[in-house]
Write an enzyme that holds these catalytic residues in place. Structure first.
Site, PDB file in Angstrom:
ATOM      1  N   ALA A   1       0.808  -1.229   0.000  1.00 57.04           N
ATOM      2  CA  ALA A   1       0.000   0.000   0.000  1.00 57.04           C
ATOM      3  C   ALA A   1       0.833   1.267   0.000  1.00 57.04           C
ATOM      4  O   ALA A   1       0.328   2.340  -0.295  1.00 57.04           O
ATOM      5  CB  ALA A   1      -0.919   0.000   1.221  1.00 57.04           C
ATOM      6  N   THR A   2       2.120   1.144   0.329  1.00 53.78           N
ATOM      7  CA  THR A   2       2.933   2.367   0.368  1.00 53.78           C
ATOM      8  C   THR A   2       3.745   2.530  -0.917  1.00 53.78           C
ATOM      9  O   THR A   2       4.590   3.405  -1.006  1.00 53.78           O
ATOM     10  CB  THR A   2       3.891   2.329   1.577  1.00 53.78           C
ATOM     11  N   GLY A   3       3.482   1.680  -1.893  1.00 50.96           N
ATOM     12  CA  GLY A   3       4.274   1.697  -3.130  1.00 50.96           C
ATOM     13  C   GLY A   3       3.708   2.648  -4.181  1.00 50.96           C
ATOM     14  O   GLY A   3       2.634   3.235  -4.034  1.00 50.96           O
TER      15      GLY A   3
ATOM     16  N   ARG B   1      -0.115   4.437  -5.068  1.00 55.41           N
ATOM     17  CA  ARG B   1      -0.286   5.884  -4.970  1.00 55.41           C
ATOM     18  C   ARG B   1      -0.659   6.508  -6.310  1.00 55.41           C
ATOM     19  O   ARG B   1      -1.540   7.342  -6.406  1.00 55.41           O
ATOM     20  CB  ARG B   1       1.033   6.471  -4.474  1.00 55.41           C
TER      21      ARG B   1
ATOM     22  N   LEU C   1       5.095 -10.347   5.057  1.00 58.65           N
ATOM     23  CA  LEU C   1       4.226 -11.253   4.294  1.00 58.65           C
ATOM     24  C   LEU C   1       4.327 -12.656   4.896  1.00 58.65           C
ATOM     25  O   LEU C   1       4.863 -13.593   4.287  1.00 58.65           O
ATOM     26  CB  LEU C   1       4.632 -11.237   2.811  1.00 58.65           C
TER      27      LEU C   1
ATOM     28  N   HIS D   1       1.218  -7.116 -22.510  1.00 58.07           N
ATOM     29  CA  HIS D   1       0.349  -6.141 -23.171  1.00 58.07           C
ATOM     30  C   HIS D   1       0.235  -6.354 -24.688  1.00 58.07           C
ATOM     31  O   HIS D   1      -0.863  -6.441 -25.239  1.00 58.07           O
ATOM     32  CB  HIS D   1       0.861  -4.723 -22.937  1.00 58.07           C
TER      33      HIS D   1
HETATM   34  C1  BG6 Z   1       3.443  -0.849 -17.795  1.00 56.32           C
HETATM   35  C2  BG6 Z   1       4.920  -0.952 -17.997  1.00 56.32           C
HETATM   36  O1  BG6 Z   1       2.880  -2.108 -17.624  1.00 56.32           O
HETATM   37  O2  BG6 Z   1       2.848  -0.216 -18.920  1.00 56.32           O
HETATM   38  C3  BG6 Z   1       5.522   0.420 -18.220  1.00 56.32           C
HETATM   39  O3  BG6 Z   1       5.512  -1.553 -16.864  1.00 56.32           O
HETATM   40  C4  BG6 Z   1       4.807   1.138 -19.342  1.00 56.32           C
HETATM   41  O4  BG6 Z   1       6.906   0.321 -18.497  1.00 56.32           O
HETATM   42  C5  BG6 Z   1       3.303   1.104 -19.145  1.00 56.32           C
HETATM   43  O5  BG6 Z   1       5.272   2.474 -19.379  1.00 56.32           O
HETATM   44  C6  BG6 Z   1       2.582   1.651 -20.380  1.00 56.32           C
HETATM   45  O6  BG6 Z   1       1.235   1.696 -20.162  1.00 56.32           O
HETATM   46  P1  BG6 Z   1       0.449   3.084 -20.115  1.00 56.32           P
HETATM   47  O7  BG6 Z   1      -0.989   2.699 -19.945  1.00 56.32           O
HETATM   48  O8  BG6 Z   1       0.996   3.853 -18.970  1.00 56.32           O
HETATM   49  O9  BG6 Z   1       0.723   3.748 -21.425  1.00 56.32           O
END
Ligand code: BG6
Length: 484
Positions: A13-15, A19, A87, A233
């Site tokens: 939660a603090t990462g 945030r 953890l 992605h």
């Molecule tokens: C993240 C990657 O999953 O997707 C990042 O770790 C990247 O390196 C980012 O910048 C890109 O996604 P968005 O939605 O911020 O364009």
């Protein structure tokens, strides 16, 4: 106060993720009255008081939330709680009184801690839902580091959690463009008859970013572009562009279809990797008057790092629909622009054309960044006495005035709370993506990436992936074409 029906526990939660992305998303959903009486519990190592956590959330929202409002904040803060600890089962046990019949655990943690966190929660008995309730676990990416580690992590997680309880998040699946790809492909009758190798020449999926590694060297230098962007992605965008139409709209059917595409990708071998994969690393470069430092000069990056900040792949699908159509995927940091798109080129027309018309090949482009648009490049007559033609752009933004868009995290948090798995990854999707990429990862342990100047279009080597008559679409934005 009545016990809330649902609780979200954020581990980590603090990462930065919490945030920058999770809390602003939750805050917006709160302002839209979409999360009912959800309680939000932060959990992290830091031994913070409740007030300290509140202040942290408050300052983060002021910085990252779109419309911070004092009255809304007062209602939002009433949802918050905080516990600190390691953890370990005993420590996370302190969360017990805060759990609700419906509880979602969100692992906003470094990937190396996913397994330990799932174990700790499981051993504390939190994977078992009470009667009439539910327990779910959201896991961030990357899931594993390669095929073997992904399988090990799956086995470790399955010790306490069932596959149906695990929501592997890929925020690209929450993006409007990604979801539109499905709607546009399947809701338009004119598309399906031409969406195949008979009519499509090539598909290019580009995700270019002007950002560098920023403050993430600790993570990024171990991951690299292939793991950070392509494995998850871009492979998702690729599989959605290529899937077969669904018989039923159902999360499992959709995921079955995506797996089918990934399974049909022609595999690389150690010998063919070079024909199918290219890597690059940004070196110092100039953007306007600014000089940008190279990746190896970034804070926290070893001076001899061979981590790739650009990766490109040429994928071929061995099935009836796509035989012979190359799918080119690439993503890079510190590129010339934030130009990101899925671009589909159609084949050349056969036969004779009137007069002087030289028909250009059509493109259908789904733009993700900088604007979410769809563009069809088509040929039309040039007004005048001659039968002459030129390419015209038919561009449509698909948000209309009054549409209320949701960010990817808003969308996916809602789905996770509602138990809708459609836009989350099942293990076999992750597994097959690793299967495709494993030979590349092995090959890239040796040698080094080609340098490209920060602010450029990426390494020269990317061109060797293309068929002789193909060219990468420009990464630089063309004035006037991209402001739709
Ligand atoms: C993240 C990657 O999953 O997707 C990042 O770790 C990247 O390196 C980012 O910048 C890109 O996604 P968005 O939605 O911020 O364009």
């Amino acid at each position: 106060m009545a016990k809330p029906r649902n609780t979200l526990v954020i581990l980590g939660a603090t990462g930065d993720l919490t945030r920058r992305l999770l809390l602003p998303a939750l805050y917006r959903l709160h302002t839209l009255n979409l999360i009912g009486d959800l309680r939000i519990v932060g959990y992290a190592l830091e031994q913070w008081s409740h007030e300290r956590f509140e202040r942290y959330v408050h300052d983060g929202l002021k910085k990252f939330a779109e419309d911070f409002d004092a009255a809304q904040w007062d209602r939002f803060r009433a949802r918050l709680d905080y516990r600190s600890g390691e953890l370990k089962a005993e420590a996370v046990g302190s969360l017990k009184p805060l759990l609700s019949p419906g509880t979602l655990f969100y692992l906003a943690l470094p990937p190396s801690l996913f397994g330990a966190a799932a174990d700790a929660l499981g051993e504390a008995g939190f994977a078992q839902a009470p009667r009439g309730g539910w327990r779910r676990l959201v896991v961030e990416k990357p899931f594993g580091n390669d095929l073997d580690s992904a399988k090990k992590l799956r086995t470790q997680m399955h010790a306490h959690w069932k596959e149906l309880q695990i929501l592997r998040i890929d925020h690209f699946l929450g993006k409007e463009t990604t979801q539109n790809l499905m709607v546009f492909r399947f809701a338009n009758r004119f598309l399906e008859p031409v969406w195949n190798a008979q009519h499509i020449e090539q598909v290019q999926i580009t995700y270019a970013e002007t950002l560098g590694v920023e403050k993430r060297a600790g993570y990024y230098d171990h991951a690299g572009a292939l793991r950070d962007m392509l494995q998850n992605h871009l492979m998702q965008l690729f599989s959605l562009a290529a899937i077969e139409p669904l018989s039923t709209w159902d999360a499992e059917v959709l995921r079955d279809h995506k797996v089918e595409v990934l399974r049909s990708v022609k595999r690389f071998t150690a010998r063919t990797v070079d024909k199918h994969a290219v890597r690059g690393q940004y070196a110092a470069g100039k953007v306007g008057r600014r000089t940008l430092r190279g990746y190896r000069e970034e804070p926290g990056v070893p001076a001899d790092s061979i981590t790739e900040t650009f990766a490109a792949l040429r994928l071929e699908i061995d099935n009836w629909r796509w035989e012979g159509v190359p799918f080119y995927l690439r993503s890079g940091k510190r590129m010339a622009s934030n130009c990101s798109e899925i671009a589909v080129q159609f084949k050349r027309n056969p036969g004779a054309l009137p007069g002087e018309v030289a028909a250009e090949q059509n493109w259908m482009i789904f733009r993700i960044k900088p604007n979410q648009t769809m563009t069809l490049l088509a040929n039309a007559k040039i007004p005048g006495l001659e039968l002459d033609g030129r390419q015209v752009r038919l561009t449509a933004p698909y948000a209309e005035d009054g549409d209320s868009g949701f960010s990817a995290y808003e969308q996916l948090l809602m789905d996770a709370l509602e138990g809708d798995r459609t836009h989350f990854l099942r293990f076999d999707e992750v597994e097959w993506a690793w299967r495709v990429l494993d030979p590349v990862l092995k090959a890239w342990k040796r040698g080094k990436p080609e340098a490209y100047a920060a602010g450029s279009e990426g390494p020269e080597g990317q061109h060797r992936l293309l068929d002789a008559d193909h060219q990468w679409r420009p990464v630089r934005l063309v004035a006037g074409e991209d402001d739709a």
